[in-house]
Design an enzyme around this catalytic site. Sequence first.
Site, PDB file in Angstrom:
ATOM      1  N   ASN A  77     -53.563 -16.059  27.412  1.00  0.00           N
ATOM      2  CA  ASN A  77     -52.806 -16.045  26.159  1.00  0.00           C
ATOM      3  C   ASN A  77     -52.053 -14.720  26.107  1.00  0.00           C
ATOM      4  O   ASN A  77     -52.652 -13.677  25.879  1.00  0.00           O
ATOM      5  CB  ASN A  77     -53.782 -16.184  24.978  1.00  0.00           C
ATOM      6  CG  ASN A  77     -53.114 -16.004  23.637  1.00  0.00           C
ATOM      7  OD1 ASN A  77     -51.880 -15.957  23.543  1.00  0.00           O
ATOM      8  ND2 ASN A  77     -53.916 -15.908  22.583  1.00  0.00           N
TER       9      ASN A  77
ATOM     10  N   LYS B 125     -50.024 -13.759  23.927  1.00  0.00           N
ATOM     11  CA  LYS B 125     -49.763 -13.329  22.545  1.00  0.00           C
ATOM     12  C   LYS B 125     -48.287 -12.915  22.412  1.00  0.00           C
ATOM     13  O   LYS B 125     -47.439 -13.504  23.068  1.00  0.00           O
ATOM     14  CB  LYS B 125     -50.746 -12.222  22.142  1.00  0.00           C
ATOM     15  CG  LYS B 125     -52.207 -12.639  22.430  1.00  0.00           C
ATOM     16  CD  LYS B 125     -53.230 -11.739  21.826  1.00  0.00           C
ATOM     17  CE  LYS B 125     -54.628 -12.281  22.129  1.00  0.00           C
ATOM     18  NZ  LYS B 125     -55.679 -11.508  21.512  1.00  0.00           N
TER      19      LYS B 125
ATOM     20  N   HIS C  60     -55.917 -19.794  16.427  1.00  0.00           N
ATOM     21  CA  HIS C  60     -56.351 -18.484  16.912  1.00  0.00           C
ATOM     22  C   HIS C  60     -56.654 -17.591  15.709  1.00  0.00           C
ATOM     23  O   HIS C  60     -55.966 -17.665  14.689  1.00  0.00           O
ATOM     24  CB  HIS C  60     -55.252 -17.870  17.788  1.00  0.00           C
ATOM     25  CG  HIS C  60     -55.740 -16.671  18.548  1.00  0.00           C
ATOM     26  ND1 HIS C  60     -55.903 -15.452  17.940  1.00  0.00           N
ATOM     27  CD2 HIS C  60     -56.141 -16.522  19.840  1.00  0.00           C
ATOM     28  CE1 HIS C  60     -56.379 -14.597  18.849  1.00  0.00           C
ATOM     29  NE2 HIS C  60     -56.526 -15.214  20.007  1.00  0.00           N
TER      30      HIS C  60
ATOM     31  N   GLU D 165     -55.977 -14.637  15.136  1.00  0.00           N
ATOM     32  CA  GLU D 165     -54.837 -13.821  14.703  1.00  0.00           C
ATOM     33  C   GLU D 165     -53.900 -14.632  13.817  1.00  0.00           C
ATOM     34  O   GLU D 165     -53.274 -14.088  12.906  1.00  0.00           O
ATOM     35  CB  GLU D 165     -54.111 -13.260  15.942  1.00  0.00           C
ATOM     36  CG  GLU D 165     -54.950 -12.152  16.585  1.00  0.00           C
ATOM     37  CD  GLU D 165     -54.753 -11.983  18.075  1.00  0.00           C
ATOM     38  OE1 GLU D 165     -53.772 -12.499  18.631  1.00  0.00           O
ATOM     39  OE2 GLU D 165     -55.614 -11.320  18.694  1.00  0.00           O
TER      40      GLU D 165
ATOM     41  N   GLU E 215     -64.068 -17.634  20.206  1.00  0.00           N
ATOM     42  CA  GLU E 215     -63.574 -16.261  20.297  1.00  0.00           C
ATOM     43  C   GLU E 215     -64.112 -15.443  19.130  1.00  0.00           C
ATOM     44  O   GLU E 215     -63.535 -15.470  18.024  1.00  0.00           O
ATOM     45  CB  GLU E 215     -62.038 -16.245  20.259  1.00  0.00           C
ATOM     46  CG  GLU E 215     -61.391 -16.993  21.404  1.00  0.00           C
ATOM     47  CD  GLU E 215     -60.005 -16.440  21.726  1.00  0.00           C
ATOM     48  OE1 GLU E 215     -59.797 -16.054  22.870  1.00  0.00           O
ATOM     49  OE2 GLU E 215     -59.157 -16.364  20.819  1.00  0.00           O
TER      50      GLU E 215
ATOM     51  N   GLY F 289     -59.817  -7.968  21.992  1.00  0.00           N
ATOM     52  CA  GLY F 289     -59.046  -6.738  22.174  1.00  0.00           C
ATOM     53  C   GLY F 289     -59.825  -5.459  21.937  1.00  0.00           C
ATOM     54  O   GLY F 289     -59.250  -4.385  21.826  1.00  0.00           O
TER      55      GLY F 289
ATOM     56  N   SER G  23     -62.161 -10.055  25.168  1.00  0.00           N
ATOM     57  CA  SER G  23     -62.401  -8.980  26.137  1.00  0.00           C
ATOM     58  C   SER G  23     -62.926  -9.472  27.483  1.00  0.00           C
ATOM     59  O   SER G  23     -63.760  -8.805  28.105  1.00  0.00           O
ATOM     60  CB  SER G  23     -63.336  -7.915  25.533  1.00  0.00           C
ATOM     61  OG  SER G  23     -62.697  -7.271  24.441  1.00  0.00           O
TER      62      SER G  23
END
Length: 239
Positions: free
Chosen positions: A10, A12, A94, A96, A162, A168, A200
């Site tokens: 991904n 992003k 996701h 985010e 996730e 991250g 990660s």
Amino acid sequence: MEAMKLIAGNWKMNGLKAGAAELEALLAAEVPAGVELLLCPPATLVAAFAGLAEGSKLGIGAQDCHWEVSGAHTGDISAEMLADAGARDIIVGHSERRADHGETDAIVRRKAEAAHRAGCTPIVCVGETLAERDSGETLAVIARQLEGSVPEGIAGLVVAYEPVWAIGTGRTPTTEQVRQVHAAIAARMPAGTRILYGGSVKPANAAELLSVPHVHGALVGGASLKAADFLAIAAGAAT
Ligand code: 13P
């Protein structure tokens, strides 16, 4: 036979046209046995990357979609448009997007349905925040997200676990924590559903994370931006 492990990258909001150099490196490499590779660049690169990857073993996917087919939704992109551009899979829900765009489980569910309607495989993301983990709510949060955001009856749908606090940050759950959540997801999903771990994932920890029961692949953010790292992670999934 054990299903192929899916190693999905991904990117992003990263990647310009020059990023095709990393794609070329991926296309030039041997995909390890038992591994399926997927790369989800930003929407601006999906068509170009899908063209370059055509006929290869590398799938190209997208990171999000609108739930409608078309219409007055300035700036949004439908699943049909992404499929038309060559996307095979679409990540939805996701964390985010849930955090930055207020996407609820109900919205994520509509997006997963849209991906399927367009002929793409939805990859539905779930995961707890650190506060939720610390207060012992992890499994309840995951159950609620699965219940609300995973439509029924979509063959081949993929779930990605996730943990928000692992994205991250360089922090990963213990293998026991991963095992517990993946087993709980597997118990709620139709048999054969692939469940990816994300957060990660790096060359150094990939083999260990991918050996956990019910971990059928990885959703890789930062480490997917460099072809060498992404391929090293894929090597960690090889059978
Ligand atoms: P990182 O691998 O950068 O932690 O990101 C994980 C992720 O969010 C993939 O979707």
